[in-house]
Structure formats: structure tokens, C-alpha cells
Design a protein around this motif. Sequence first.
Motif, PDB file in Angstrom:
ATOM      1  N   GLU A 101     -50.167  99.595-136.890  1.00  0.00           N
ATOM      2  CA  GLU A 101     -49.854  98.286-136.300  1.00  0.00           C
ATOM      3  C   GLU A 101     -49.836  98.351-134.779  1.00  0.00           C
ATOM      4  N   HIS A 102     -49.195  99.384-134.234  1.00  0.00           N
ATOM      5  CA  HIS A 102     -49.097  99.456-132.774  1.00  0.00           C
ATOM      6  C   HIS A 102     -50.384  99.961-132.134  1.00  0.00           C
ATOM      7  N   CYS A 103     -51.213 100.651-132.892  1.00  0.00           N
ATOM      8  CA  CYS A 103     -52.561 100.946-132.401  1.00  0.00           C
ATOM      9  C   CYS A 103     -53.341  99.646-132.228  1.00  0.00           C
ATOM     10  N   PHE A 104     -53.205  98.734-133.190  1.00  0.00           N
ATOM     11  CA  PHE A 104     -53.848  97.421-133.073  1.00  0.00           C
ATOM     12  C   PHE A 104     -53.350  96.679-131.833  1.00  0.00           C
ATOM     13  N   TRP A 105     -52.031  96.664-131.656  1.00  0.00           N
ATOM     14  CA  TRP A 105     -51.450  95.997-130.489  1.00  0.00           C
ATOM     15  C   TRP A 105     -52.000  96.599-129.193  1.00  0.00           C
ATOM     16  N   ALA A 106     -51.966  97.920-129.105  1.00  0.00           N
ATOM     17  CA  ALA A 106     -52.406  98.589-127.880  1.00  0.00           C
ATOM     18  C   ALA A 106     -53.890  98.354-127.625  1.00  0.00           C
ATOM     19  N   MET A 107     -54.689  98.420-128.682  1.00  0.00           N
ATOM     20  CA  MET A 107     -56.123  98.185-128.562  1.00  0.00           C
ATOM     21  C   MET A 107     -56.397  96.772-128.055  1.00  0.00           C
ATOM     22  N   LYS A 108     -55.693  95.809-128.642  1.00  0.00           N
ATOM     23  CA  LYS A 108     -55.881  94.404-128.263  1.00  0.00           C
ATOM     24  C   LYS A 108     -55.499  94.170-126.805  1.00  0.00           C
ATOM     25  N   ASN A 109     -54.340  94.675-126.395  1.00  0.00           N
ATOM     26  CA  ASN A 109     -53.903  94.460-125.014  1.00  0.00           C
ATOM     27  C   ASN A 109     -54.797  95.178-124.014  1.00  0.00           C
ATOM     28  N   LEU A 110     -55.240  96.377-124.367  1.00  0.00           N
ATOM     29  CA  LEU A 110     -56.085  97.149-123.454  1.00  0.00           C
ATOM     30  C   LEU A 110     -57.413  96.451-123.195  1.00  0.00           C
ATOM     31  N   ALA A 111     -57.954  95.794-124.228  1.00  0.00           N
ATOM     32  CA  ALA A 111     -59.292  95.204-124.124  1.00  0.00           C
ATOM     33  C   ALA A 111     -59.275  93.711-123.802  1.00  0.00           C
ATOM     34  N   THR A 112     -58.110  93.152-123.547  1.00  0.00           N
ATOM     35  CA  THR A 112     -57.998  91.701-123.375  1.00  0.00           C
ATOM     36  C   THR A 112     -58.878  91.163-122.258  1.00  0.00           C
ATOM     37  N   TYR A 113     -58.997  91.900-121.160  1.00  0.00           N
ATOM     38  CA  TYR A 113     -59.640  91.346-119.969  1.00  0.00           C
ATOM     39  C   TYR A 113     -61.039  91.894-119.705  1.00  0.00           C
ATOM     40  N   SER A 114     -61.555  92.744-120.568  1.00  0.00           N
ATOM     41  CA  SER A 114     -62.798  93.430-120.209  1.00  0.00           C
ATOM     42  C   SER A 114     -63.749  93.600-121.387  1.00  0.00           C
TER      43      SER A 114
END
Length: 294
Positions: A194-207
Motif C-alpha cells: 500500500e505504501h509503495c503505491f502511495w510513494a510511487m504515486k507521489n513521486l511521479a505526480t509532477y513528471s
Amino acid sequence: REAWAAPCPCEEKEEEEEECCLICMEEARPGEPLMRSPLEVTCNCAYKIHSACMAKSVVSYGPRCPVCRGPEGAPLSPVPDALREAVTSWLTGGAAARTKHGVVARWGCWAVCALAYGTDGMREQLMRAGAAPRVMAAMKAHGGHPDVAEQGCRAIENLCYQSPRRCMELWRRGAAAFILAAMKAHMDCARVVEHCFWAMKNLATYSNFVRTRLVENGAVELIVAAMETYVGDADVSEQGCRAIINLACASDAVRARLMRAGAAAHIAAALEVHAGNAGVAVAGLAAIECLGLE
């Protein structure tokens, strides 16, 4: 007969100065100095403690002294000042404190996560203090431990929040690789996924660059596999759908890859299993729309 000799005052002083951690009862070790607990201000107890042990005490008991559990009426929730002391000690400690000891790494990542959940100013302060390389070092050294993997991903997701610049800095330091490695190593642990999903989503939000690189390194297949494994877990299903939404924004090629991997079928399965869950419904329907389906 041997003559009696009084003990050397220097030796007595050294013996008196030997101290141990109140929680684990171990002495200071290289890279793990004892610190005065900021919780002392709430009572008259005096003691020293390892930063990781202090953070663990705060998690368990909130801002209560671990000796007397005072003061009365103290709320059972973490105290920012106490967390700041813990993470400061971890950030400024030696290499051994950051990588050799898994407990310190785990609670150091947890402290970064908790502090980064606050204001943007705090996130900037953490980045300037070196939180990013410390978290990466902890995940590299102890990524096989699910607690370190989870707290490391949570730290990344919070540090990324609302800042394209911080996202790119974390990317350059290898955050994406550590997130994907955590998913591969702990596919059997729902909270890590679950937190891998969260981290992946936030990391890629702007790029789009970051999204594309994640896809090239197998993010699509990992997301789909996790959604299949945890189709009965509403939190994993929702965050999996949100991760798909984020990646699908990259390009037609990425959307096509998601379709080939079976993302649509797993989104539909999540919607069916969690028909009464608003979070899954919103994320699932948005993911279907992003994939160009009706």
C-alpha cells in the motif's frame, strides 16, 4: 600481605559516569549515543535514552515519561518536539547509526515520515538536514525488513508531497528503485505494498519522465500483480487504482502497456469486490476513464 590501596578517584568517576538507556538497558554504542529525553520536561525524572528507543516510547505512550507515565492528562499522541529530537540524532549520527542497526533505521525513517507529514517548511528542513540520503541508506541496508521498507516508503511519500523539486531530488537519489525493490521483496505484506503505491504515486505526480522510468522498470506489472494478490483489501485496491491513474497520464504507450498487463480487469474486480467502498469506487472509475474505457 598486600597493602590496601584506596581506589583511584579517576576510576570512581569513570564508573559513576557509565550510563545505560532507560528502555533497552544498553550503554551507548558507536553511532548510537545516549541523549537526554525531551520528555523530561513533563516531570522530575532524569534519564538518558537512545534516540530510537525514545521514538519507540513516544509511539507507544505518547508524550508521557517512560518512568512515571506523567504528567496526568497528557494526550496519547506523538509530540513533534520529541520526534524532532529523535530524527535530529539519527540524521546527524555516524554511518553505523544510519545503516548498521536496523532498529535505528526503522525508527529514523518513521520519525522522518511523521515530521514530513506536517508543514511544507518542515519537509524543506528535513531535506536540508539530509533526510533523503539517510532514508535511502536505511532502505538499502535493511530493505529486506518489512518495517524498514514500509517506513522508508512512507517517508518518501511525505517528503514528495506538493513539491516537484523534492520529487526530482528524491528520484535522483534512487527513490524509485527502492520503492520498486520494496514491492518485489514484500509482495506478501499488504501494508508495504500500500505504501509503495502511495510513494510511487507521489513521486511521479509532477513528471512524465519519472512515470516513464517507473514503467520501464516494471512498475505496471508490479501494480497489476499486487492488485490481483490483494483484491480483497480495500486500501491496496484504492491505492493501486490511484497508481494506475498516475502512470496512465504518461502516454498512450503506457496506457497500452497497462491494458496488456490486465489492469482493466483488476480494476473491475476491485470495483466489484468493494462495491460499497467510496474510495475504491472513485479511484476505480477514474482509473477506467484514464485508460480510455467506458
